[in-house]
Motif scaffolding. Sequence first.
Motif, PDB file in Angstrom:
ATOM      1  N   HIS A 170       0.810  -1.216   0.000  1.00  0.00           N
ATOM      2  CA  HIS A 170       0.000   0.000   0.000  1.00  0.00           C
ATOM      3  C   HIS A 170       0.843   1.267   0.000  1.00  0.00           C
ATOM      4  CE1 HIS A 170      -3.380  -2.692   1.031  1.00  0.00           C
ATOM      5  NE2 HIS A 170      -4.132  -1.738   0.538  1.00  0.00           N
ATOM      6  N   ALA A 171       2.102   1.154   0.404  1.00  0.00           N
ATOM      7  CA  ALA A 171       2.990   2.316   0.438  1.00  0.00           C
ATOM      8  C   ALA A 171       3.802   2.480  -0.845  1.00  0.00           C
ATOM      9  CB  ALA A 171       3.941   2.210   1.638  1.00  0.00           C
ATOM     10  N   GLY A 172       3.607   1.581  -1.793  1.00  0.00           N
ATOM     11  CA  GLY A 172       4.276   1.733  -3.073  1.00  0.00           C
ATOM     12  C   GLY A 172       5.587   0.992  -3.215  1.00  0.00           C
ATOM     13  N   TRP A 173       5.740  -0.089  -2.455  1.00  0.00           N
ATOM     14  CA  TRP A 173       6.953  -0.907  -2.539  1.00  0.00           C
ATOM     15  C   TRP A 173       6.595  -2.301  -3.053  1.00  0.00           C
ATOM     16  CZ3 TRP A 173      11.615   1.294  -1.747  1.00  0.00           C
ATOM     17  CH2 TRP A 173      11.641   2.503  -1.030  1.00  0.00           C
ATOM     18  N   LYS A 174       7.391  -2.808  -3.968  1.00  0.00           N
ATOM     19  CA  LYS A 174       7.205  -4.152  -4.496  1.00  0.00           C
ATOM     20  C   LYS A 174       8.158  -5.098  -3.764  1.00  0.00           C
ATOM     21  CE  LYS A 174       7.448  -6.956  -8.699  1.00  0.00           C
ATOM     22  NZ  LYS A 174       7.774  -6.961 -10.157  1.00  0.00           N
ATOM     23  N   VAL A 175       7.609  -6.063  -3.051  1.00  0.00           N
ATOM     24  CA  VAL A 175       8.427  -6.998  -2.281  1.00  0.00           C
ATOM     25  C   VAL A 175       9.133  -7.964  -3.228  1.00  0.00           C
ATOM     26  CG1 VAL A 175       8.409  -8.856  -0.577  1.00  0.00           C
ATOM     27  CG2 VAL A 175       6.974  -6.836  -0.234  1.00  0.00           C
ATOM     28  N   LEU A 176      10.444  -8.108  -3.046  1.00  0.00           N
ATOM     29  CA  LEU A 176      11.250  -9.025  -3.840  1.00  0.00           C
ATOM     30  C   LEU A 176      11.585 -10.298  -3.079  1.00  0.00           C
ATOM     31  CD1 LEU A 176      13.808  -6.557  -5.472  1.00  0.00           C
ATOM     32  CD2 LEU A 176      11.601  -7.316  -6.366  1.00  0.00           C
ATOM     33  N   ALA A 177      11.825 -10.170  -1.787  1.00  0.00           N
ATOM     34  CA  ALA A 177      12.223 -11.344  -1.003  1.00  0.00           C
ATOM     35  C   ALA A 177      11.951 -11.105   0.471  1.00  0.00           C
ATOM     36  CB  ALA A 177      13.709 -11.651  -1.207  1.00  0.00           C
ATOM     37  N   VAL A 178      11.600 -12.186   1.167  1.00  0.00           N
ATOM     38  CA  VAL A 178      11.447 -12.175   2.628  1.00  0.00           C
ATOM     39  C   VAL A 178      12.233 -13.374   3.142  1.00  0.00           C
ATOM     40  CG1 VAL A 178       9.871 -12.114   4.581  1.00  0.00           C
ATOM     41  CG2 VAL A 178       9.109 -11.286   2.341  1.00  0.00           C
ATOM     42  N   GLU A 179      13.325 -13.112   3.819  1.00  0.00           N
ATOM     43  CA  GLU A 179      14.224 -14.165   4.282  1.00  0.00           C
ATOM     44  C   GLU A 179      14.098 -14.352   5.786  1.00  0.00           C
ATOM     45  OE1 GLU A 179      19.059 -14.865   4.877  1.00  0.00           O
ATOM     46  OE2 GLU A 179      18.321 -13.182   3.665  1.00  0.00           O
ATOM     47  N   GLN A 180      13.930 -15.584   6.216  1.00  0.00           N
ATOM     48  CA  GLN A 180      13.987 -15.894   7.647  1.00  0.00           C
ATOM     49  C   GLN A 180      15.452 -16.006   8.041  1.00  0.00           C
ATOM     50  OE1 GLN A 180      11.550 -19.174   9.107  1.00  0.00           O
ATOM     51  NE2 GLN A 180      13.141 -19.714  10.595  1.00  0.00           N
ATOM     52  N   ALA A 181      15.877 -15.147   8.942  1.00  0.00           N
ATOM     53  CA  ALA A 181      17.283 -15.107   9.353  1.00  0.00           C
ATOM     54  C   ALA A 181      17.397 -15.547  10.806  1.00  0.00           C
ATOM     55  CB  ALA A 181      17.844 -13.701   9.171  1.00  0.00           C
ATOM     56  N   ASP A 182      17.778 -16.790  11.020  1.00  0.00           N
ATOM     57  CA  ASP A 182      17.998 -17.294  12.373  1.00  0.00           C
ATOM     58  C   ASP A 182      19.431 -16.962  12.790  1.00  0.00           C
ATOM     59  OD1 ASP A 182      15.432 -18.426  12.429  1.00  0.00           O
ATOM     60  OD2 ASP A 182      16.165 -20.250  11.451  1.00  0.00           O
ATOM     61  N   PHE A 183      19.604 -16.614  14.068  1.00  0.00           N
ATOM     62  CA  PHE A 183      20.942 -16.245  14.524  1.00  0.00           C
ATOM     63  C   PHE A 183      21.064 -16.469  16.028  1.00  0.00           C
ATOM     64  CE2 PHE A 183      18.311 -12.502  15.003  1.00  0.00           C
ATOM     65  CZ  PHE A 183      18.793 -11.813  16.104  1.00  0.00           C
ATOM     66  N   ASP A 184      22.296 -16.501  16.498  1.00  0.00           N
ATOM     67  CA  ASP A 184      22.576 -16.615  17.925  1.00  0.00           C
ATOM     68  C   ASP A 184      22.609 -15.223  18.540  1.00  0.00           C
ATOM     69  OD1 ASP A 184      22.796 -19.369  17.971  1.00  0.00           O
ATOM     70  OD2 ASP A 184      24.946 -19.348  17.550  1.00  0.00           O
TER      71      ASP A 184
END
Length: 279
Positions: free
Chosen positions: A189-203
Motif C-alpha cells: 500500500h505504500a508503493g513498494w514491491k516486495v522481492l524477497a522475505v528471508e527468515q534469518a535465524d541467529f545466535d
Amino acid sequence: MTAAGDWTGKVGDVWAKEWRRTERSFSHLAPQLARAILAVAPAEGRFMDLGCGVGSTSAAVAQARPLASVTGVDLSAPMVAIASERHPLSNSRFIAGDALTLVVPPLDLIFSHHGVMFFDDPRAAFSHLRRSAVAGAPLVFSCFRARGENRWVDVLDHAIGAPVWEGTSYSPGPFAFADSAFVADVLAHAGWKVLAVEQADFDYVAGEGASDEDALADALDFFGRIGPAAAAIRAAADDARRDLLDRIRTRLARYAVSGRVTMPASAWIWTARAAGEHA
C-alpha cells in the motif's frame, strides 16, 4: 511498547551507554543483513540508513560501496555522536533527527537494521520513504520475527510472568513487524514491491566472560538495562528483585557455554523496490 519518540530520551540514552553489548547481541545477524543489502545496492548513489544506531551497518555499506554517499539517521543524538566518532569515513555522515521529516535528495537505496518497527503509522512512514526514493530503488531492512521464535525474549517473558500477547492491532515496538502478512500489506500500500522475505535465524549473544558464571552475570546485568525484563527488574522491591533475578539466572544458565550466553533468535530480512514513478 516502544514508540519512535522514546529514542530521543531515556531509551536512546540507555542504548547509547550499552552500545557495545547491543552490538554484540546482534553480531551474528549483522553479516546476514549486510549481504542482503549489498546484493541489491547500486555501485553509487545516495543511500540512507534508517535508525542507524552507532553506525555499524552504515559503515559496512559505505566501505563496500566507496562511490556511494551514505547518510545514517537516528533519533538518538548520543548514538549519532558515537557513530560519527567510530566511523569517520569520507563517504558517510551521521545525522540526529527524524528520517520522516528530513528533506533529502532522491535516494537510490534505503536500508535499516531493526529501525523500522517504531513508526506510529507504518503505512504513512513507508509511503513517505517511497516518495523519497527514485523509482526502482531498493529497500532492505531487518526486524524481529514473533516473540516465540526468539528464545531470549521468550525466556525473559516467562521469568517475569509477562502476559501472552494476543492483540491483533499494530503497536509500535520491537516485535511490531513479526507478522509477515501485515508487513507485506504495509509495503504494498505504500508503493513498494516486495522481492524477497528471508527468515534469518541467529545466535543472540546475551553475555560473555572468563567463565560461565561471569557470562551469566554479564547477561543478567545486560537484561537489567535493556529488554522486556528491564522495567520489571527496576520496579521490583529488594526481595522481589532478588527472586526475579534468580528466576532469570536459572533460565539463562542452560545457555551458558564456554564463557558465553547465546540464545536462539530469529528475524525477517525484507527486500523490496520502489514501484512506479518517482514523485
